[in-house]
Write a protein that holds these residues in place. Structure first.
Motif, PDB file in Angstrom:
ATOM      1  N   TYR A   1       0.820  -1.206   0.000  1.00 43.01           N
ATOM      2  CA  TYR A   1       0.000   0.000   0.000  1.00 43.01           C
ATOM      3  C   TYR A   1       0.860   1.265   0.000  1.00 43.01           C
ATOM      4  O   TYR A   1       0.350   2.357  -0.243  1.00 43.01           O
ATOM      5  CB  TYR A   1      -0.900   0.045   1.248  1.00 43.01           C
ATOM      6  N   GLY A   2       2.127   1.121   0.293  1.00 39.59           N
ATOM      7  CA  GLY A   2       2.965   2.283   0.569  1.00 39.59           C
ATOM      8  C   GLY A   2       2.889   2.554   2.064  1.00 39.59           C
ATOM      9  O   GLY A   2       1.846   2.341   2.694  1.00 39.59           O
ATOM     10  N   TYR A   3       3.987   3.015   2.653  1.00 41.33           N
ATOM     11  CA  TYR A   3       4.027   3.123   4.111  1.00 41.33           C
ATOM     12  C   TYR A   3       3.108   4.210   4.656  1.00 41.33           C
ATOM     13  O   TYR A   3       2.559   4.066   5.746  1.00 41.33           O
ATOM     14  CB  TYR A   3       5.472   3.337   4.566  1.00 41.33           C
ATOM     15  N   HIS A   4       2.916   5.278   3.905  1.00 40.47           N
ATOM     16  CA  HIS A   4       1.964   6.303   4.364  1.00 40.47           C
ATOM     17  C   HIS A   4       0.549   5.752   4.360  1.00 40.47           C
ATOM     18  O   HIS A   4      -0.192   5.907   5.339  1.00 40.47           O
ATOM     19  CB  HIS A   4       2.051   7.543   3.470  1.00 40.47           C
ATOM     20  N   GLU A   5       0.172   5.082   3.276  1.00 46.77           N
ATOM     21  CA  GLU A   5      -1.170   4.503   3.196  1.00 46.77           C
ATOM     22  C   GLU A   5      -1.354   3.418   4.254  1.00 46.77           C
ATOM     23  O   GLU A   5      -2.437   3.265   4.822  1.00 46.77           O
ATOM     24  CB  GLU A   5      -1.409   3.923   1.805  1.00 46.77           C
ATOM     25  N   SER A   6      -0.299   2.659   4.535  1.00 49.00           N
ATOM     26  CA  SER A   6      -0.386   1.648   5.585  1.00 49.00           C
ATOM     27  C   SER A   6      -0.686   2.283   6.928  1.00 49.00           C
ATOM     28  O   SER A   6      -1.508   1.784   7.698  1.00 49.00           O
ATOM     29  CB  SER A   6       0.930   0.858   5.659  1.00 49.00           C
ATOM     30  N   GLN A   7      -0.036   3.415   7.216  1.00 49.21           N
ATOM     31  CA  GLN A   7      -0.290   4.114   8.476  1.00 49.21           C
ATOM     32  C   GLN A   7      -1.708   4.653   8.540  1.00 49.21           C
ATOM     33  O   GLN A   7      -2.350   4.630   9.600  1.00 49.21           O
ATOM     34  CB  GLN A   7       0.717   5.248   8.660  1.00 49.21           C
ATOM     35  N   LEU A   8      -2.223   5.156   7.429  1.00 47.35           N
ATOM     36  CA  LEU A   8      -3.611   5.633   7.402  1.00 47.35           C
ATOM     37  C   LEU A   8      -4.581   4.484   7.677  1.00 47.35           C
ATOM     38  O   LEU A   8      -5.585   4.649   8.382  1.00 47.35           O
ATOM     39  CB  LEU A   8      -3.925   6.268   6.041  1.00 47.35           C
ATOM     40  N   SER A   9      -4.259   3.321   7.137  1.00 48.75           N
ATOM     41  CA  SER A   9      -5.091   2.136   7.361  1.00 48.75           C
ATOM     42  C   SER A   9      -5.092   1.751   8.835  1.00 48.75           C
ATOM     43  O   SER A   9      -6.140   1.472   9.423  1.00 48.75           O
ATOM     44  CB  SER A   9      -4.582   0.976   6.509  1.00 48.75           C
ATOM     45  N   LYS A  10      -3.912   1.739   9.444  1.00 43.95           N
ATOM     46  CA  LYS A  10      -3.815   1.407  10.869  1.00 43.95           C
ATOM     47  C   LYS A  10      -4.561   2.437  11.717  1.00 43.95           C
ATOM     48  O   LYS A  10      -5.216   2.088  12.704  1.00 43.95           O
ATOM     49  CB  LYS A  10      -2.349   1.349  11.305  1.00 43.95           C
ATOM     50  N   ALA A  11      -4.454   3.719  11.337  1.00 45.08           N
ATOM     51  CA  ALA A  11      -5.147   4.763  12.083  1.00 45.08           C
ATOM     52  C   ALA A  11      -6.658   4.559  12.024  1.00 45.08           C
ATOM     53  O   ALA A  11      -7.368   4.738  13.032  1.00 45.08           O
ATOM     54  CB  ALA A  11      -4.773   6.136  11.520  1.00 45.08           C
ATOM     55  N   THR A  12      -7.162   4.154  10.872  1.00 47.72           N
ATOM     56  CA  THR A  12      -8.594   3.874  10.737  1.00 47.72           C
ATOM     57  C   THR A  12      -9.014   2.751  11.671  1.00 47.72           C
ATOM     58  O   THR A  12     -10.045   2.833  12.347  1.00 47.72           O
ATOM     59  CB  THR A  12      -8.911   3.493   9.276  1.00 47.72           C
ATOM     60  N   LEU A  13      -8.201   1.708  11.728  1.00 47.81           N
ATOM     61  CA  LEU A  13      -8.513   0.573  12.600  1.00 47.81           C
ATOM     62  C   LEU A  13      -8.461   0.972  14.071  1.00 47.81           C
ATOM     63  O   LEU A  13      -9.333   0.581  14.864  1.00 47.81           O
ATOM     64  CB  LEU A  13      -7.527  -0.566  12.338  1.00 47.81           C
ATOM     65  N   LEU A  14      -7.465   1.761  14.445  1.00 48.59           N
ATOM     66  CA  LEU A  14      -7.338   2.192  15.840  1.00 48.59           C
ATOM     67  C   LEU A  14      -8.530   3.049  16.265  1.00 48.59           C
ATOM     68  O   LEU A  14      -9.054   2.905  17.376  1.00 48.59           O
ATOM     69  CB  LEU A  14      -6.030   2.961  16.022  1.00 48.59           C
ATOM     70  N   LEU A  15      -8.975   3.933  15.389  1.00 51.91           N
ATOM     71  CA  LEU A  15     -10.145   4.761  15.699  1.00 51.91           C
ATOM     72  C   LEU A  15     -11.402   3.901  15.821  1.00 51.91           C
ATOM     73  O   LEU A  15     -12.247   4.141  16.688  1.00 51.91           O
ATOM     74  CB  LEU A  15     -10.333   5.826  14.617  1.00 51.91           C
ATOM     75  N   ALA A  16     -11.519   2.902  14.955  1.00 48.91           N
ATOM     76  CA  ALA A  16     -12.679   2.006  15.021  1.00 48.91           C
ATOM     77  C   ALA A  16     -12.679   1.202  16.316  1.00 48.91           C
ATOM     78  O   ALA A  16     -13.718   1.019  16.952  1.00 48.91           O
ATOM     79  CB  ALA A  16     -12.674   1.069  13.816  1.00 48.91           C
ATOM     80  N   VAL A  17     -11.498   0.715  16.716  1.00 46.97           N
ATOM     81  CA  VAL A  17     -11.384  -0.048  17.959  1.00 46.97           C
ATOM     82  C   VAL A  17     -11.784   0.805  19.151  1.00 46.97           C
ATOM     83  O   VAL A  17     -12.524   0.366  20.039  1.00 46.97           O
ATOM     84  CB  VAL A  17      -9.946  -0.585  18.130  1.00 46.97           C
ATOM     85  N   GLU A  18     -11.308   2.053  19.177  1.00 41.92           N
ATOM     86  CA  GLU A  18     -11.657   2.932  20.291  1.00 41.92           C
ATOM     87  C   GLU A  18     -13.159   3.180  20.344  1.00 41.92           C
ATOM     88  O   GLU A  18     -13.763   3.203  21.418  1.00 41.92           O
ATOM     89  CB  GLU A  18     -10.905   4.259  20.152  1.00 41.92           C
ATOM     90  N   LYS A  19     -13.758   3.339  19.190  1.00 44.86           N
ATOM     91  CA  LYS A  19     -15.202   3.567  19.115  1.00 44.86           C
ATOM     92  C   LYS A  19     -15.964   2.360  19.650  1.00 44.86           C
ATOM     93  O   LYS A  19     -16.942   2.498  20.390  1.00 44.86           O
ATOM     94  CB  LYS A  19     -15.578   3.825  17.657  1.00 44.86           C
ATOM     95  N   VAL A  20     -15.523   1.179  19.291  1.00 46.52           N
ATOM     96  CA  VAL A  20     -16.193  -0.049  19.730  1.00 46.52           C
ATOM     97  C   VAL A  20     -16.020  -0.269  21.225  1.00 46.52           C
ATOM     98  O   VAL A  20     -16.985  -0.577  21.937  1.00 46.52           O
ATOM     99  CB  VAL A  20     -15.654  -1.264  18.941  1.00 46.52           C
ATOM    100  N   CYS A  21     -14.799  -0.107  21.712  1.00 47.75           N
ATOM    101  CA  CYS A  21     -14.548  -0.326  23.141  1.00 47.75           C
ATOM    102  C   CYS A  21     -15.366   0.630  24.001  1.00 47.75           C
ATOM    103  O   CYS A  21     -16.012   0.214  24.969  1.00 47.75           O
ATOM    104  CB  CYS A  21     -13.061  -0.158  23.445  1.00 47.75           C
TER     105      CYS A  21
END
Length: 285
Positions: A144-164
């Motif tokens: 994905y490219g390292y910047h896009e990979s970080q954006l993907s991880k950030a999306t997941l982290l925000l989703a996890v926080e929302k769920v928790c």
């Protein structure tokens, strides 16, 4: 002087017991951690339908899985999904079919959170006392490219926080991804992503591809899980199991000798007795 940053790990509202029945679903990082549990004699099922990287595919696995474990680890790798153009469905594996048959999409924070909530709801409907641990894989996605990979991880982290925060009804503290404890807490976040990137930020903690955590990094994460997630009984079991595990793994110079055969037979008997004792205690609890 402090020479490294140490990640704070919130204590969950439950404890892992010895020989616990568990389910691990998610990226190849789930494979690594799940295998470690299996080596320590936990009854762990790891990615029963293959590695799953995104929240939608994790939901699909949980819906198909027929077991009923008390503890479930879900490891998110990416928010990228592939839809079959003909039907619009998200596929879990392209099965080496032509790329033209699929279109790649990125799930939003809300979409990721929705898939995770549905996954937890499926697990709760089968077992109300289920304990779910969410993690985000520290493995970067080079394609994905390292910047896009970080954006993907950030999306997941925000989703996890929302769920928790939503499922537990907890309020966020001053620490990232940390919430006030509740006795009924059934969804926890374990910061594997932060441990590897912020605490173990050195290339010696990576494999030769410089992307996947090394066995040393996985072992360190395992130690953190033991310290913060395991019950005193589970830690006692590990201390008693360790010498037996080492003895069973030993490769003798002469495996057919009478002394070794006597030794290995006695060791196996001790291991069976230990597993029966702690396994029965775990089931009765």
């Amino acid at each position: 002087m402090e020479f490294r940053t140490v990640v704070d790990i919130p204590k969950p509202g439950f404890q892992i017991e010895p020989c616990e029945e568990m389910l691990f679903v998610g990226s190849c990082f789930a494979d690594s951690i799940g295998q470690r549990f299996r080596e320590e004699q936990f009854r762990a099922t790891v990615n029963p339908y293959g590695v799953m990287y995104n929240p939608a595919s994790i939901l699909h696995t949980v819906e198909r899985f027929e077991g009923n474990p008390r503890v479930v680890f879900l490891t998110l790798g990416t928010n990228h999904v592939y839809r079959l153009r003909e039907t619009g469905e998200i596929v879990d594996n392209c099965q080496k079919r032509p790329a033209a048959l699929f279109r790649e999409e990125q799930l939003t924070v809300d979409e990721c959170a929705d898939y995770l909530r549905r996954t937890v709801e499926v697990l709760r409907s089968r077992r109300p006392d289920v304990q779910v641990v969410l993690t985000v894989s520290p493995i970067r996605y080079r394609k994905y490219g390292y910047h896009e990979s970080q954006l993907s991880k950030a999306t997941l982290l925000l989703a996890v926080e929302k769920v928790c925060s939503g499922l537990n009804g907890l309020t966020r503290t001053s620490q990232p991804h940390e919430f006030r404890e509740s006795p009924c807490m059934s969804v926890a976040y374990f910061p594997a992503y932060e441990i590897v990137l912020d605490e173990l930020r050195d290339y010696r903690f990576y494999r030769d591809d410089m992307l996947h955590p090394s066995s040393q990094a996985v072992e360190y994460i395992w130690q953190q899980l033991v310290e913060y997630y395991f019950s005193p009984v589970a830690r006692q079991f590990l201390s008693e199991w360790a010498p037996l595990k080492a003895a069973l793994a030993h490769r003798p110079f002469n495996p057919d000798s009478e002394d070794y055969l006597t030794f290995i037979t006695a060791t196996k008997a001790k291991a069976e007795a230990l597993l029966e004792y702690y396994g029965s205690r775990s089931h009765s609890d």
